[in-house]
Design an enzyme around this catalytic site. Structure first.
Site, mmCIF file in Angstrom:
data_model
loop_
_atom_site.group_PDB
_atom_site.id
_atom_site.type_symbol
_atom_site.label_atom_id
_atom_site.label_comp_id
_atom_site.label_asym_id
_atom_site.label_seq_id
_atom_site.Cartn_x
_atom_site.Cartn_y
_atom_site.Cartn_z
ATOM 1 C CG ASP A 1 -7.541 -5.506 5.334
ATOM 2 O OD1 ASP A 1 -7.010 -5.695 6.432
ATOM 3 O OD2 ASP A 1 -7.645 -4.382 4.820
ATOM 4 C CD GLU B 1 -9.428 -1.300 8.515
ATOM 5 O OE1 GLU B 1 -9.260 -0.881 7.358
ATOM 6 O OE2 GLU B 1 -8.553 -1.921 9.152
ATOM 7 C CD GLU C 1 -2.915 -1.220 2.285
ATOM 8 O OE1 GLU C 1 -4.059 -1.629 2.064
ATOM 9 O OE2 GLU C 1 -2.538 -0.848 3.409
#
Length: 715
Positions: free
Chosen positions: A375, A403, A301
């Site tokens: 993820d 998240e 990323e």
């Protein structure tokens, strides 16, 4: 101080203490008054005659914890002639009268024994180090908090995992990436001069559940933290944590030699770069002798890494391992990598990059692998790397912060998710080669083991935002200590420590916690759907998002909904990600008929009218799961409303309001997702599933530009 001022001061302290407890600051260490008189009388007698052997800072921490507990339990002082006694000391220092009756050879450095001797008159906490005594003390207090009989205890415990670490995704400006409980608790600007009481209470809480390490900074690292100014600040925190057995770690930005060291390259095979890292390690260890080492996110990323120079992850990890090895430091190298330039299924990329290097990493390198191959989703199959690298220590990475699970707005008991992953069979060494056995070093036999949890801690008065977010921090610590614990056991334990021992509270609330994770899967991502959250902040549904610059950042990439059906084909007819698992799993999951339905759309793209095991179509089942999730939250809210008498008013009202939010948002998820998927299925909603309240365009128009936890550097 005159009498009047003394009374005012005492009232102030009492009110402050009560306010702290009301707001949840004390976590599971809220040593409440014991009202059961017979039990109180018996247990308090041990606290009137304590022999605490030693004079280290850890022994001082034990003494202080016992005093806090004694005050909280409201134990009275017995006459000195009482026969009961509590002895706390390392085995070498125990009185001869009890030393021979206890063996600690198998307990290692951190394991402890709590044993009642002389028909219960003498209670002994022992181990081979002062830290073991601290863990044993918290173990005893845990027994008392649950009102268990301590006069016949015979407990012997040692951690099954060596490195039990919290990962803070905290930035130096005090923002927290994917943090939903306020700002970072690390007040970098005022360190090292200002040592806040929260730092010590943080250490106490972690030690009480066996966590022995903390990574202070975000995996999207800032090289400034490696400069002398910040090393001095880290040193101050390490000093606070040291009595509680907690090592500090830092994230290492791979390009730091260029950003703070005036080098023109960060090539891991460059002699000057290697020397820079060795010198940096020496500098840190000179100030912090028990510094743990570095956590690294590289070539992921947008983060720099060895691939920038045509080097491998082995080259990068081993370079840093070489720098910290003389100091017994370790490197935790994250396997969370995927590239926009790689057209392959994102779920395959980490495996492809790391498995060929099995056995080539230095002995002090742990490869830190997320629990699933995408993820931190509400549900994923276990990461295939856990079954494919027998010659490399693999460290589990769980996400405690929510998240993808509703932030701190939603009640989701994550130990249920953690347990599900840990007990999955990898078949790496035949049947019963569970993920837990891989990470605790049983398969194969190895000493360096680890489990990391991405922290959900912030400056909220109760640390975690949602009062029940504390259970996820607690549960992570307990499972890092013993990955074979059951989520239900952890739930009962945490509820009893935090709220009440009354079974009329504990039983229904345990059921609520255990069911809460399945509820969120149902109203967000049922039947194997994944990563369909809104973009950037990951708050709320966004299955329609298709305009991001990288294909694997778009939810449409994962669900592949079209007129023909829905799901990601990972069999040989699709991405073939299934082949990364052992043969028994590959063969079982290759057919939708034998794939567990909870992973169905993870591995298969199926027609909307595909008939499932209950005889109903895929579309009908999908819709009913979304409705089931909503109904489960309704039930959670109903259960909580019956618990008012067992919790304080502040926490009751806060949880009630949050559950109301969760119910509203569960309906939002159901309505938005079914509205979107229905345009492909072109099928009616089944009976029992209401029509969405708004149009699809309405749901697509919702924006949350200031949702907490947003960062340009996604994790």
């Amino acid at each position: 101080m005159n009498f009047k001022k003394t009374i005012v001061f005492a009232l102030f302290i009492l009110l402050t203490f009560n306010s702290s407890a009301q707001e949840g600051y004390d976590l599971w260490l809220d040593y409440k008054k014991i009202n059961e008189l017979e039990y109180k009388e018996k247990v308090s007698s041990y606290f009137s005659n304590i022999e605490l052997i030693g004079n280290s800072s850890t022994i001082a921490a034990i003494r202080e914890e016992l005093q806090i507990a004694k005050a909280g339990f409201e134990f009275k002082n017995h006459k000195s002639g009482t026969s009961n006694k509590l002895i706390i000391g390392t085995h070498n220092n125990l009185p001869v009268s009890v030393k021979g009756e206890i063996k600690t050879d198998s307990l290692g450095d951190e394991g402890y024994s709590i044993i009642a001797l002389e028909k219960g008159e003498t209670l002994v906490i022992t181990g081979n180090s002062d830290i073991a005594l601290l863990y044993g003390t918290f173990g005893l207090l845990r027994e008392i908090q649950q009102r268990n009989n301590i006069s016949n205890l015979e407990i012997e415990e040692e951690p099954k995992i060596q490195k039990r670490v919290l990962n803070h995704w905290d930035n130096l400006d005090r923002t927290v990436e994917r943090g939903y409980a306020g700002f970072s608790i690390w007040d970098w600007h005022h360190l090292p001069g200002l040592i806040k009481p929260e730092y010590k209470d943080y250490a106490r809480a972690n030690a009480s559940i066996g966590i022995n390490g903390t990574v202070l900074t975000n995996v999207n690292a800032n090289s400034l933290v490696l400069t002398p100014q910040y090393i001095d600040k880290v040193k101050a925190l390490a000093k606070v944590f040291r009595p509680y057995g907690i090592q500090v770690y830092l994230t290492a930005r791979f390009s730091a030699p260029m950003e703070t060291g005036d080098l023109e390259t960060a090539d891991p095979l460059n002699k000057e770069v290697r020397e820079w890292w060795k010198n940096k390690a020496d500098e840190i260890y000179a100030e912090i002798p028990d510094f743990g080492g570095f956590l690294v996110k590289a070539n992921s990323e947008g983060q720099p890494g060895p691939n920038n120079y045509g080097r491998s992850h082995v080259d990068g990890a081993n370079m840093l391992a070489e720098a910290v090895a003389p100091h017994d430091g370790i490197i935790m190298w994250r396997a969370f990598v995927y590239s926009e330039d790689d057209p392959d299924d994102r779920a395959k990329q980490a495996f492809s990059e790391f498995v060929p290097f099995d056995g080539k990493f230095a002995d002090n390198v742990l490869i830190q692998v997320k629990n699933g191959p995408i993820d931190f989703q509400p549900r994923e199959p276990f990461h295939p790397m856990f079954g494919a690298m027998p010659n490399t220590p693999l460290m589990m990475e769980f996400q405690i912060t929510q998240e993808y699970l509703g932030f701190s707005s939603h009640l989701v008991f994550l130990p249920q998710l953690f347990e599900e992953t840990l007990k999955e069979d990898t078949y790496a060494n035949g049947e019963n080669s569970t993920v837990a056995k891989i990470i605790d070093g049983t398969l194969p036999n190895r000493e360096l083991t680890g489990m990391a949890g991405v922290a959900n801690i912030g400056t909220a008065k109760n640390w975690t935002g949602h009062p029940f977010g504390q259970a996820n921090w607690y549960g992570f610590g307990r499972l890092a200590w013993d990955p074979y614990m059951k989520a239900r056991e952890i739930a009962r334990e945490w509820l009893r420590l935090t709220f009440s021992n009354d079974e009329d509270f504990v039983q229904p609330m345990t059921d609520l916690l255990i069911d809460s994770r399945e509820a969120v899967v149902n109203y967000m991502t049922p039947l194997g759907l994944h990563h369909i959250m809104a973009t950037g902040h990951h708050y709320g549904p966004g299955p329609w998002v298709d305009n991001l610059s990288r294909p694997e950042w778009n939810p449409v990439y994962y669900h592949n909904a079209d007129k023909k059906g829905i799901g990601f084909d990972r069999t040989t007819s699709g991405s073939d990600a299934l082949s990364q698992y052992a043969k028994p799993i590959e063969e079982k999951y290759d057919s939708p008929e034998t794939t567990p339905e909870k992973y169905l759309l993870w591995f298969h793209h199926l027609p909307w009218d595909y008939e499932m095991k209950n005889g109903k179509t895929l579309w009908t089942n999908l819709a009913l799961h979304y409705q089931m999730g909503v109904d489960q939250v309704k039930e959670m809210l109903s259960t909580w409303k019956k618990m008012e008498q067992y919790v304080n008013e502040q926490e009751f009202e806060k949880v009630r309001m949050l559950l109301e939010i969760q119910l509203k948002e569960a309906k939002w998820w159901r309505n938005a997702c079914l509205s979107y998927f229905q345009k492909f299925s072109d099928m009616e909603l089944p009976a029992g599933v209401p029509e969405p309240e708004h149009s699809l365009e309405y749901y697509k128009s919702l924006e949350f530009p200031y949702a907490p936890g947003i960062s340009p550097s996604w994790n």
